[in-house]
Design an enzyme around this catalytic site. Structure first.
Site, mmCIF file in Angstrom:
data_model
loop_
_atom_site.group_PDB
_atom_site.id
_atom_site.type_symbol
_atom_site.label_atom_id
_atom_site.label_comp_id
_atom_site.label_asym_id
_atom_site.label_seq_id
_atom_site.Cartn_x
_atom_site.Cartn_y
_atom_site.Cartn_z
ATOM 1 N N HIS B 265 40.904 12.303 21.365
ATOM 2 C CA HIS B 265 40.417 13.478 20.639
ATOM 3 C C HIS B 265 41.473 13.974 19.641
ATOM 4 O O HIS B 265 41.188 14.136 18.443
ATOM 5 C CB HIS B 265 40.082 14.574 21.660
ATOM 6 C CG HIS B 265 39.566 15.840 21.066
ATOM 7 N ND1 HIS B 265 38.228 16.126 20.962
ATOM 8 C CD2 HIS B 265 40.211 16.912 20.536
ATOM 9 C CE1 HIS B 265 38.066 17.305 20.397
ATOM 10 N NE2 HIS B 265 39.257 17.813 20.130
ATOM 11 N N GLU B 266 42.675 14.200 20.125
ATOM 12 C CA GLU B 266 43.724 14.716 19.239
ATOM 13 C C GLU B 266 44.088 13.694 18.163
ATOM 14 O O GLU B 266 44.454 14.064 17.043
ATOM 15 C CB GLU B 266 44.971 15.130 20.032
ATOM 16 C CG GLU B 266 44.742 16.201 21.115
ATOM 17 C CD GLU B 266 44.103 17.492 20.613
ATOM 18 O OE1 GLU B 266 44.190 17.774 19.408
ATOM 19 O OE2 GLU B 266 43.469 18.200 21.440
ATOM 20 N N HIS B 269 41.890 14.187 15.256
ATOM 21 C CA HIS B 269 42.450 15.236 14.387
ATOM 22 C C HIS B 269 43.592 14.659 13.537
ATOM 23 O O HIS B 269 43.692 14.904 12.336
ATOM 24 C CB HIS B 269 43.027 16.381 15.234
ATOM 25 C CG HIS B 269 42.008 17.314 15.809
ATOM 26 N ND1 HIS B 269 41.083 17.974 15.039
ATOM 27 C CD2 HIS B 269 41.784 17.729 17.091
ATOM 28 C CE1 HIS B 269 40.329 18.754 15.825
ATOM 29 N NE2 HIS B 269 40.734 18.616 17.069
ATOM 30 N N GLU B 295 37.187 19.458 13.568
ATOM 31 C CA GLU B 295 36.665 19.133 14.892
ATOM 32 C C GLU B 295 35.682 17.969 14.819
ATOM 33 O O GLU B 295 35.559 17.203 15.771
ATOM 34 C CB GLU B 295 36.013 20.373 15.506
ATOM 35 C CG GLU B 295 35.737 20.259 16.985
ATOM 36 C CD GLU B 295 36.984 20.153 17.862
ATOM 37 O OE1 GLU B 295 38.109 20.429 17.377
ATOM 38 O OE2 GLU B 295 36.839 19.765 19.036
#
Lengths: 498, 498
Positions: B265-266, B269, B295
């Site tokens: 997830h990160e 980003h 996001e």
């Protein structure tokens, strides 16, 4: 309610201190954490923050506020000392214009980064143009300050690190040492050659275990881990802020002794920072007294306290346990011989305390010549090697072990080197007085208890901040001004008497 | 040569960007590195830097410069977009006075630190006074901005994270989802209950191995380790600067799945940050487009790409090797079931993509009530538990699993939560279009090759910076504005069709 000039200054300097703390953290991160590709944006950040700091300290309101605070009859002695230090900071800062400050910051950040690679590759030419740029800008800065302070360009740089330090005074001490050291060094080398062989310690010594041991010794010294941490960087240092002290070291898995003594050294610095007066946090008078006193604290811990047989009596079982060592090589006697071995070497940070002053004198001579314009950077490697040959009779195999070894010049810290040896002399004098005041200091260290020593240092040095001049601090603590005899006596006692 | 207003603004915003980068690094350090005792000095540093940033953006020269740049006929479209974003920043900043900015910064730093302890101890009362202070100051900030923007107090906060985002529009989408989700969730839970049991993976899963795997997957995604690093913190985040991206995660040695998906997830980003247009580094138009697009990038990677059977086909052998796993539990089929398991849970960051919107809707309702003054912070735990019961029918055992779980409100990020679900919808729409444009995307991911997907994202999203509005960005990339049908179709296809 209208603020007095003094109150106004306290607020301003508190903000500057916070900005300085931010800069210090970003420097630590750059050395210990930052990936290489972050250098451009970090350079930008540091330059902008330094420029903002410079504009705060050179705010046009400051001269009047300083005059007003100096005329204030209601200040106590610490407040007066605080104003004195504010004036000092202002004189240094106001001498240099903002463009030069920003250019110097950028040049140093860039040069430091290139130096890291150049040092690895032993490639002085790769960093030469950046170093020339740093020196060029540093000379401009030195001249600007020299004009305001009424001293030489070199003394203006020295004064930043060692308030009121002057090259002419250092010359006297360094000449004395230069006269003392050669024959003393010969005597020590002869004595050690005639003594028992030093048995080598067999590795490998995993970095993880070295780090755990470092933490153990830091805790024994009283380091407050709630206000600091230990990490790794190319060039070990003690940074961060007084409330958040960031130590670094580097690990060699074939030899733990350098990292271990490095950690003890930096912890000496850290204990000073953590012990500065909490009531004066963020104010100039709450800061350390300058580089020679700071270095006296690290050298007192590393050289005076932790290379003693007493410390090694405490440390030996811990070292044996950590690295699975056994036999004669790991005896207190052999470890003491190992930790007090004198040797002509290339690397300053690995040097023993007898040859260390020679490394400093070499750098002191070279940097004075560079600042005066007598030495061009293109000639530095040659001058370095020649100088080292003159002093110690040895020549480094490559510039990595020569003029590329230290970060200082590449990071813009010209005029800093002599403080190491001033610190060594101060450490000897302070430790002698501490032991005389508190006879239990060495016996306690033999049990891993540094409290008696640290108590003395807290009272006589750390808690004073910079409320006293270096000379008054030493005189109040020991009863006399700095006296090189204590250093020489220490060397004679440790290296020739037993 | 005289600078044009535009050139002057570029220089000013570049300096502000550097100051923002410094702030970002100090925030990262505070979460990932700083010892607890450093909090007071760090709070001071952040407050001073934010105040300086605020005084730069509210410099009295800015309104005229902005007017001048907006009238400049020689700017290209990116430069015009740059000026548009400069104006946006200025409007937000100029609405709030410096004292409030500084007070809010101090309150947030303090509250965040207390929250860390309070969360550990499940002790909401310990953080209540600090949270009330943060909310009180945030409401003042919101009202000040609302007056300038001509929107509600809540919309003024939302606008900081989601440019032009309005609660009324979000209400429409969230009502749609609220109508869709309950019966859909029942269907999914029934289907999963009737399907094969999910076999548990046996630990422990050492943090060190989880971290190594995280690095492997980051590299597969194309993360540039020369411009970023992975560390640990209580609340995982992606911070730092675009050239030096600092990711964090947290490890649970009894369950690796959360940390692993957290890293993916990160990294989503981070890939956005690293892919922003290099030619516009340091300028507003070179920044990301706002939180819902940001996001969308993390959720596209985590939810759309990395919970697919194709990703798990690639990942399964690596997981088995890292943790010594074997047997049916480690099959691609079981891992896929594990990674798409739907469950009513307490923790937002651990929630599956079906129940996640419920967590967001709860927070959106609560924070609107808090900002409008309808909800007092002393009543937050009760309102939280009641709201969660209404939406998911469950009640957290303590506030640790309830209103203490997220850092956002304690750190002053009010108005942020809805962007998560806007991002999830955007991710579904973008991924559908990318797969349609480049059919090789999923087959490549099955081989650990993310290049086809990343190429599409680089071109259509990352390289655009914020030269387009969110709506135009989505429309240019996919041919239509944000459309919730893609998200619903994705959920139906993944959870009900097979």
């Amino acid at each position: 309610m209208v603020k007095t000039p003094y109150q106004d200054l306290e607020e301003r300097f508190k903000r500057m201190d916070a900005l300085g703390g931010a800069l210090s953290m970003l420097h630590w991160d750059m050395s210990a954490m930052m990936p290489p590709g972050g250098v451009d944006s970090r350079t930008e950040q540091l330059a902008v923050l330094k420029t903002l700091h410079h504009s705060m300290i050179t705010d046009p309101a400051l001269p009047d506020l300083l005059d007003g605070a100096e005329a204030d009859q209601h200040l106590d002695t610490w407040q007066q000392a605080n104003v004195y230090e504010m004036r000092r900071s202002w004189v240094h800062a106001a001498a240099v214009d903002a463009d030069l400050v920003e250019a110097l910051s950028r040049a140093c950040s860039k040069c430091e980064t290139i130096w890291r690679q150049a040092r690895k590759a032993a490639d002085f030419k790769a960093v030469l143009p950046s170093l020339e740029e740093v020196l060029n800008l540093t000379r401009q800065e030195a001249q600007a300050k020299a004009d305001k302070l009424g001293v030489s360009a070199y003394d203006a740089l020295l004064d930043q690190y060692e308030p009121d330090g002057r090259a002419a005074n250092i010359d006297v001490v360094f000449s004395d040492l230069s006269a003392f050291l050669p024959s003393f060094l010969d005597d020590v080398l002869s004595k050690q050659a005639a003594g028992p062989d030093i048995l080598a310690l067999k590795g490998p010594f995993p970095a993880k275990k070295q780090k755990a041991l470092g933490h153990t010794f830091m805790a024994a010294l009283g380091f407050d881990f709630d206000h600091g941490r230990l990490d790794e960087s190319h060039h070990p240092f003690c940074g961060g802020t007084y409330d958040d002290v960031r130590l670094t070291t580097r690990y060699d898995e074939t030899d733990f002794t350098s990292a271990l003594m490095g950690v003890l050294h930096e912890t000496g610095h850290a204990m000073y920072d953590q012990g500065l007066p909490k009531a004066w946090r963020g104010q100039p008078v709450g800061s350390d007294r300058g580089m020679s006193v700071h270095e006296s604290q690290s050298l007192l811990i590393e050289m005076q306290a932790c290379r003693s047989p007493e410390f090694l009596e405490y440390a030996a079982p811990l070292l044996r346990e950590a690295f699975g060592g056994s036999g004669d090589a790991w005896s207190v006697e052999n470890l003491t011989r190992l930790y007090t071995k004198v040797e002509k070497g290339f690397i300053r940070v690995d040097a023993d305390e007898v040859t260390y002053p020679a490394h400093v004198i070499l750098r002191f001579n070279l940097e004075r010549a560079a600042i005066s314009g007598d030495l061009q950077m293109a000639d530095l490697p040659g001058a370095w090697n020649e100088g080292l040959k003159d002093i110690l009779g040895i020549t480094p195999p490559t510039d990595r072990e020569g003029c590329l070894q230290d970060i200082h010049w590449y990071d813009g810290a010209w005029g800093y080197f002599p403080t190491y040896t001033l610190g060594a002399m101060t450490a000897a004098q302070l430790f002698a007085k501490a032991k005389s005041d508190v006879p239990d200091i060495l016996p306690s260290i033999a049990k891993g208890d540094f409290a008696p020593l640290m108590g003395w240092l807290r009272t006589h040095i750390h808690a004073k901040g910079c409320s006293l001049s270096t000379q008054n601090l030493i005189t109040q603590a020991t009863g006399e001004p700095l006296n090189a005899q204590y250093f020489k006596s220490h060397l004679k006692a440790r290296y020739l008497s037993t």
